[in-house]
Enzyme design. Structure first.
Site, PDB file in Angstrom:
ATOM      1  N   ASP A  31       0.866  -1.184   0.000  1.00  0.00           N
ATOM      2  CA  ASP A  31       0.000   0.000   0.000  1.00  0.00           C
ATOM      3  C   ASP A  31       0.902   1.233   0.000  1.00  0.00           C
ATOM      4  OD1 ASP A  31      -3.264   0.268   1.214  1.00  0.00           O
ATOM      5  OD2 ASP A  31      -2.039   2.060   0.861  1.00  0.00           O
ATOM      6  N   ARG A  35      -4.657   6.726   0.333  1.00  0.00           N
ATOM      7  CA  ARG A  35      -6.003   7.027   0.842  1.00  0.00           C
ATOM      8  C   ARG A  35      -5.918   7.953   2.053  1.00  0.00           C
ATOM      9  NH1 ARG A  35      -9.528   8.927   1.765  1.00  0.00           N
ATOM     10  NH2 ARG A  35     -11.610   8.309   2.387  1.00  0.00           N
ATOM     11  N   ILE A  75       1.860   0.944  -6.506  1.00  0.00           N
ATOM     12  CA  ILE A  75       1.725  -0.095  -7.545  1.00  0.00           C
ATOM     13  C   ILE A  75       1.676   0.530  -8.934  1.00  0.00           C
ATOM     14  CG2 ILE A  75       0.299  -2.081  -8.280  1.00  0.00           C
ATOM     15  CD1 ILE A  75       1.113  -2.307  -5.407  1.00  0.00           C
ATOM     16  N   ARG A 101     -11.147   4.715  -5.273  1.00  0.00           N
ATOM     17  CA  ARG A 101     -12.443   4.047  -5.387  1.00  0.00           C
ATOM     18  C   ARG A 101     -13.689   4.928  -5.245  1.00  0.00           C
ATOM     19  NH1 ARG A 101     -15.705   5.055  -1.326  1.00  0.00           N
ATOM     20  NH2 ARG A 101     -15.035   4.519   0.791  1.00  0.00           N
ATOM     21  N   THR A 145     -16.592  -3.704  -9.640  1.00  0.00           N
ATOM     22  CA  THR A 145     -17.778  -3.057  -9.079  1.00  0.00           C
ATOM     23  C   THR A 145     -19.035  -3.431  -9.856  1.00  0.00           C
ATOM     24  OG1 THR A 145     -18.807  -0.913  -8.688  1.00  0.00           O
ATOM     25  CG2 THR A 145     -17.265  -0.999 -10.493  1.00  0.00           C
ATOM     26  N   SER A 187     -19.396   6.907 -13.861  1.00  0.00           N
ATOM     27  CA  SER A 187     -18.437   7.912 -13.376  1.00  0.00           C
ATOM     28  C   SER A 187     -17.070   7.533 -13.930  1.00  0.00           C
ATOM     29  CB  SER A 187     -18.366   7.914 -11.840  1.00  0.00           C
ATOM     30  OG  SER A 187     -17.715   6.734 -11.386  1.00  0.00           O
ATOM     31  N   TYR A 189     -14.489   6.960 -12.166  1.00  0.00           N
ATOM     32  CA  TYR A 189     -14.051   5.806 -11.354  1.00  0.00           C
ATOM     33  C   TYR A 189     -14.617   4.500 -11.912  1.00  0.00           C
ATOM     34  CZ  TYR A 189     -14.925   2.123  -8.046  1.00  0.00           C
ATOM     35  OH  TYR A 189     -15.068   0.877  -7.491  1.00  0.00           O
ATOM     36  N   HIS A 190     -15.936   4.461 -12.122  1.00  0.00           N
ATOM     37  CA  HIS A 190     -16.533   3.213 -12.610  1.00  0.00           C
ATOM     38  C   HIS A 190     -15.971   2.844 -13.988  1.00  0.00           C
ATOM     39  CE1 HIS A 190     -19.671   4.123  -9.486  1.00  0.00           C
ATOM     40  NE2 HIS A 190     -19.652   2.823  -9.373  1.00  0.00           N
ATOM     41  N   LYS A 193     -12.938   0.691 -13.914  1.00  0.00           N
ATOM     42  CA  LYS A 193     -13.189  -0.734 -13.648  1.00  0.00           C
ATOM     43  C   LYS A 193     -13.614  -1.464 -14.917  1.00  0.00           C
ATOM     44  CE  LYS A 193     -12.483  -0.511  -9.169  1.00  0.00           C
ATOM     45  NZ  LYS A 193     -11.609  -1.342  -8.339  1.00  0.00           N
ATOM     46  N   GLN A 216     -18.303  -6.052  -7.007  1.00  0.00           N
ATOM     47  CA  GLN A 216     -18.835  -5.848  -5.661  1.00  0.00           C
ATOM     48  C   GLN A 216     -19.850  -4.705  -5.625  1.00  0.00           C
ATOM     49  OE1 GLN A 216     -16.758  -6.235  -1.446  1.00  0.00           O
ATOM     50  NE2 GLN A 216     -16.042  -4.406  -2.450  1.00  0.00           N
ATOM     51  N   LEU A 247     -25.206   4.055   2.808  1.00  0.00           N
ATOM     52  CA  LEU A 247     -25.847   3.565   4.037  1.00  0.00           C
ATOM     53  C   LEU A 247     -25.041   3.969   5.275  1.00  0.00           C
ATOM     54  CD1 LEU A 247     -28.039   2.108   5.528  1.00  0.00           C
ATOM     55  CD2 LEU A 247     -27.033  -0.082   4.863  1.00  0.00           C
ATOM     56  N   ASN A 248     -23.724   3.842   5.200  1.00  0.00           N
ATOM     57  CA  ASN A 248     -22.914   4.299   6.340  1.00  0.00           C
ATOM     58  C   ASN A 248     -23.102   5.796   6.559  1.00  0.00           C
ATOM     59  OD1 ASN A 248     -22.013   1.761   6.875  1.00  0.00           O
ATOM     60  ND2 ASN A 248     -19.851   2.170   6.487  1.00  0.00           N
TER      61      ASN A 248
END
Ligand code: NAD
Ligand code: USQ
Length: 404
Positions: A31, A35, A75, A101, A145, A187, A189-190, A193, A216, A247-248
């Site tokens: 890592d 982040r 990486i 992400r 995703t 987006s 980001y998406h 993926k 995911q 939700l969080n």
């Protein structure tokens, strides 16, 4: 198994590293701590007081008597070091979480769009090249995703796991083929993926790499059995407008008395998974890799779907907070159906953890315990998908600053 966890300091990577270590695997985290640096740039912190990675690892050794290794490496930019680590460690499995992400962060500015593409695509490609160059036959599990499929493209038809059967009419009759499900990212980001998927297809076909792409859904919850063992192991809890997931965010907003920030009508339906199931799915994926020569295996890593407004109402009813309908900062369908196939994980033995009062209460309890750490000015999402879009700014003065 010897396992490298790329992005092992993050929200999903940290509990996965602990879970796999607890199960007796020999885990090394790779890592670059980017982040944590983004939090500094955004002037926000995880609601939970996450400890520096060195302290986390020492605490894990203390409570479990097991060591997790750590290599501080980018990486995306340090290819030679990455290849050297792969050659040196000869891992049986690699779990790749190491990407930028957040969809809102990826849409924030020209710089964050470019960073997201540069970081994510180069990280994935470097890893694939390192596997080919070193000849290490590790099973690779990548976190993709649900957003690669897009929302509403196929109406109410269930979303398959990665591949779609199509029929093509030719002069010689009808051909049936299985193709990668059409990509429909919402987006930048998406979009990264969806590009990752093409890289995987090529390297599986050309070099026989064994790849599992885990599509995911939105992860919710905070703690797993391992992260709950000591306060120094606590997992991160993002609540800000860029990194907090819905939700969080609602659980945290309820804990501080902030109206629940529903975007638009709240008719969007999304797929969800609890963090405890995330870690279990990763274990199942690396224990059941495809064979060399197989196409990438795609598994939908989701356990349930919910409409955003239903979630808001549930939290509002139990916690007695209002719902605020905000102008949607994103370009997305106001409402959509979503039926997702997740047969492969069920067949592998996943016993889904679904939304329950107990889990919601646990989330609320964590949010309440740490609510003094919240900065209410960071709650509303300000990153917009297109310049000039209406934002919630005008409403901000009407929202309470802090009622905790
Ligand atoms: P996160 O941002 O908390 O963790 C990502 C980790 O990767 C961070 O520790 C970061 O420092 C590291 N990283 C990023 N770029 C790197 C690089 N170039 N080199 C080395 N390390 C790097 O994210 P998360 O929520 O844990 O998500 C992990 C993965 O799962 C991501 O790829 C994400 O797309 C995917 N995912 C997450 C969710 C979710 O709801 N959190 C849902 C679906 C998929
Ligand atoms: N939303 C609200 N209010 C909020 C926050 C979000 O109404 O306060 C809405 C959004 O407009 C969107 C939905 O809730 O319609 C989901 O937003 P989100 O921020 O929870 O999730 P998303 O941006 O899709 O991204 C998250 C993770 C990402 C992962 C993705 C899985 O950050 O890494 O890939 O979930 S999925 O959505 O299945 O593609």
């Amino acid at each position: 198994m010897r396992v490298l966890v790329l992005g092992g300091d993050g929200f999903c990577g940290w509990p996965t590293s602990l879970y796999l270590s607890d199960k007796g695997h020999d885990v090394t985290i790779l890592d670059n701590l980017s982040r944590r640096k983004i939090d500094v740039d955004l002037e926000v912190e995880s609601l939970t007081p996450i400890r520096p990675l060195g302290e986390r690892l020492r605490a894990w050794k203390e409570v479990s008597d097991r060591e997790i290794g750590f290599v501080n490496i980018d990486i995306a930019t340090e290819y030679d070091r990455l290849a050297a680590v792969v050659a040196d460690q000869q891992p049986d499995a690699i779990v790749h979480f190491a990407e930028q992400r957040a969809a809102p962060y990826s849409m924030r500015t020209a710089a964050t769009k470019r960073y997201t593409v540069d970081n994510n695509i180069r990280a994935t490609h470097n890893l694939l090249v390192a596997l080919v160059e070193t000849g290490v036959d590790a099973a690779l599990a990548h976190l993709g995703t649900m957003g690669v499929y897009g929302y509403g493209w196929s109406g109410s038809a269930p979303i398959p796991e990665g591949y779609l059967t199509v029929k093509v009419t030719t002069p010689d009759g009808e051909l049936e083929r299985e193709i990668l499900h059409p990509a429909n990212p919402g987006s930048v980001y998406h979009m990264t993926k969806t590009l990752d998927q093409l890289l995987f297809s090529f390297y599986a076909k050309n070099d026989g790499l064994r790849i599992t792409d885990l599509h995911q859904g939105i992860v919710w919850g905070t703690q797993t059995d391992q992260t709950a063992r000591d306060v120094r192991l606590i997992n991160r809890f993002d609540y800000d407008g860029d990194y907090g997931t819905v939700l969080n965010r609602f659980l945290m907003q309820a804990a501080v008395g902030h109206p629940l920030t529903v975007h638009g009508t709240g008719g969007q339906t999304r797929a969800f998974i609890h963090i405890r199931d995330t870690v279990r799915c990763i274990e199942l994926a690396i224990e059941n890799p495809p064979q060399s020569g197989d196409r990438p295996r795609v598994l939908n890593q989701v356990t349930e779907t919910h409409q955003i407004l239903d979630l808001a109402k549930m939290v509002s009813d139990t916690m007695g907070v209002d719902i605020a309908y905000l102008p949607n900062p994103r370009r997305e369908a106001e409402a959509n159906d979503l039926i997702v196939t997740n047969d492969q994980f069920l067949a592998l033995g996943l016993e889904p953890t679904t939304l329950s009062d107990g889990l919601l209460a646990e989330g609320t309890e964590i949010a309440r315990r740490y609510r003094d750490r919240a900065d209410p000015s960071k709650i509303v999402s300000r990153s917009v998908w297109r310049q000039g879009m209406e934002t919630a700014e005008d409403l901000l003065t009407e929202l309470p600053a802090d009622e905790s």
